[in-house]
Structure formats: structure tokens, C-alpha cells
Write an enzyme that holds these catalytic residues in place. Sequence first.
Site, mmCIF file in Angstrom:
data_model
loop_
_atom_site.group_PDB
_atom_site.id
_atom_site.type_symbol
_atom_site.label_atom_id
_atom_site.label_comp_id
_atom_site.label_asym_id
_atom_site.label_seq_id
_atom_site.Cartn_x
_atom_site.Cartn_y
_atom_site.Cartn_z
ATOM 1 N N HIS A 11 0.816 -1.212 0.000
ATOM 2 C CA HIS A 11 0.000 0.000 0.000
ATOM 3 C C HIS A 11 0.851 1.264 0.000
ATOM 4 C CE1 HIS A 11 0.958 0.928 4.201
ATOM 5 N NE2 HIS A 11 0.850 -0.373 4.428
ATOM 6 N N GLU A 87 -2.484 -7.072 7.302
ATOM 7 C CA GLU A 87 -1.171 -7.016 7.937
ATOM 8 C C GLU A 87 -1.165 -7.902 9.187
ATOM 9 O OE1 GLU A 87 1.834 -7.038 7.906
ATOM 10 O OE2 GLU A 87 2.446 -4.953 7.559
#
Length: 469
Positions: A11, A87
Site C-alpha cells: 500500500h 497485515e
Amino acid sequence: MPIVNVYVVRHGETAENAEGIIQGQLDTQLNELGRTQAARVGDYLSAVAFDHAYTSDLSRARDTAQAIVDRQTNTALTLVSDGDLRERYLGDMEGKRASSGQRVPPNAESGESLVARCLAWWDRAVIPLARRKNPASSINVLAVSHGAWIGTLIRSGLASRNYRGWDRFGGPLFNSSVTLVRVDEGGRLGEIVNYADVSHLLMRKVNGRWELPSANNADVLSNEDEEERRAILYTFNFMVFIPGESKKEVRHGETDANRQGIIQGQLETDLNETGREQSRRMARALKDVEFVHGFVSNLGRAVESASFVMKTHPDLKWTIHPGLRERYFGELQGKKRTGADHPPSVEAMDQYVERILQWWDRDLIASEVVQQQFETNKDEVRNILVIGHGSYLANLIKALGSQRGFDVGAAGRGKAYNTGISIIQTNDRHASRGQLIQYSDVTHLEGMAQGVVQVNVDDIDKKAGRTQG
């Protein structure tokens, strides 16, 4: 059965990335730079026709993925959110500033659990595509996730599946970086083709200044305190390729490891002040050379090296390439050179030379940018800048002499000094012949303090099991 190309994207930057705050599974947002990075990686990947698109369900990944999907010509492409791409959960550490020596708390997701989650997604989303009967020849998959997740997938998950190339890559996973994994033979074989590519971010002007990508990743934590949190302040090496006339090759500026006789290999090490001054002088020495393209190793120290040339060549376009990485020295990395034999963990010399020549033949000489120059500028000198590493440079020249018929003479067996400039001449578009006409020239260092010319500790003699010079 098809080849499946999986483009794994980290990201864009968040405020927490910039401030060194651990995010884990906190749902943080892209900052202004992160949105710009998302747009650039979307533009970069617009040439790839994705058949499937997946994203972590956290906003910073989902918004990055949406920027990529929005730039696809296939308007029917559906973006699928998947919790397995999240994550790593870091428990009590989330929301706190990262600091040196931190340990993962007991309430964090275990490393084993993260590996299992990475492979669960891989086996569910990727492997079935590779096992399809009579489909298109290739399938492109987008997966947008996070730093620790991507690093774990490559260095633990796919390493356990014996995918080729996993051990040749490391270093920072930059925001919006692209990692490419290719899967074939029904999912039985795989290869990490590229790792943490940020060529879409390199050489970008912001408010009149050229800026490099952020490497901050506070979420990559382990008992070994991994190095992904380090900034881009590393050593460098230079090579210049001039198809049609000559090739100049330059070794990196000095590091503390050079001066101390420590083997660096694929470690991320910093330029010292002497190395930075050498870099400036080297860049000035090349300032009047007109380059049509630049190639750079994806190790951070090579990226910083490029920044010195960016100042003298602000319009030069770059390609980041993992094939230019230094030789991997396994357990020798970080240690002082000795006369001991090589341990099994060192990249075998025949494999190393094969990797060097593969880059030379396939990724440089056969590249569109080089071949196009031979088509359009047949009677002109064309210059291409390549930033690699010391042992790499020395072994490239040796291999060109022994396996490609180049005349490298006795000079090619000498020492590769820090920022020494070498010149290879070739007039053949297939580089089937050529000549080394200058090796490791350091006249641009004249006037500097004594002792700045360092030999290459990483150029280890295979037969003797010791370092050169």
C-alpha cells in the site's frame, strides 16, 4: 496449463508510516504522498491486463488497490477484499512508535500463524488458476497487501515451497512497491521475478526537487529486529553502458564496511562521508555524458547512488532491476574477510555468473530500450547508465572475456576501486564482441585525502576461498 503472474503491491504511505508508528491491523488512511504513490503505481501497472484483483480489507491497501483497478481498461474487473491479506496483528504495539530492539508482545499474531495465513490465501486464490485446463497462456493477478505480509509470503511461505529466487531478495519493501511472482507447471514451480520494484517512484520531481521513495515500515518486527525500517542511505556502485561505442562501469563509493574489511554482499550498508564525496565527484565526472536510460540494482545503497546522478541528469529515466544485486555471501556477510573456505550458504560462483550474464543478455542487451537505440541512432554514440556492485562489476567483465569473446586483457583482472570508472567498447547490437579499454580509473578522486581508494572485499576468489586485493 497457464503461467500465473502475481503482482503483489504494498500500500501507499500513511501518516503512521512517515512517523514510524506501528499500524498492524489498525485501519489507517493513505496520506497525500500515499495517494500520489497509489496513482503512480496504478499508472505503472495500467499496461498489465489483470484477470483477478485482491486486496486487504484495511483502508490503506483497499484505496491503493482501487487506484490500480480504476486505471485498468477492463471495466468489469472486480476488486475482492480478503481478510487473509491483512497485515500482521501486533497486539499492544499497535499505535505506538517503533524503537530499536522491540520484541513482539505475547498477544501479537505469531510468525507461524502469519505464514499459514499467507499460504492459505495463496493456495485458495493462485494455485487453482495455475491448474486450469486449456485456459489463456497467462493469467495476471493483483494482490495489494502490507509490508510484513509480503515479506513473510516471499521469505517464509514461498521459500518453503522452494520457489526460485526467494533467497536473492531482501531489503526494504517500499510503499507502493511491486513484487512479481511467476507460477507455472500447475503450481508446482514458481519464481520471484522482481522484488520491491519502485521504478514508478524513482526520479519524480516534487516542488522542483527529485525525491526517492519512503522505505518506512514500522510493522516489520521480529525477534531478529529486521532491517526493513532502515532509511535509504546505503553504499553504491556504478556502471555505464554505451551501446554502439563504449561502456563505462563504476564501482561504488566507500562505506565503513569497505574501510574495515567487512564483507557486505547483499547487506544494506550506508555510505560514509568519504563515500558520499566520492559519489559527488563521480557524478560530476559523468555530468557531460548524455544517457538515454538508467538501470539500478534494487538494493537501497544502489538507489542512493542514483540520487547523485539524478542531480546532474534530472531527466534520465530509470529501471530498478534485481538482477543487478551483489553476490549473496550467506553467513559471511557482516564479517571480516578471512582465508577460510566458502560455507554452503554462499551463492555458488557458477550460479552467480549465470545470473550476471542472464541480466546482460536478456535484460540489458535484448531490452527494448537498447535495441531501439540501435534502430534509431545507428551512427551515434548511445549511453546507458547501470548502477550495480563491485563484485558484480568484476565478474561481469571476467565473464564477458571468457564467455562472450570480449577482449578484456590483463586489466580486467585488477582491483575494482571505489568509484573507479571502466570502459567497454562494443558496436554490435547483440554484444557478441567488444573490448575493455579502461578499467577502474579514479582520476576524479585526485585531491582527496589519502586512503580513500578501497579494494573490493566482496570479490572473493573461488579457488583460494579468500578475498581479492
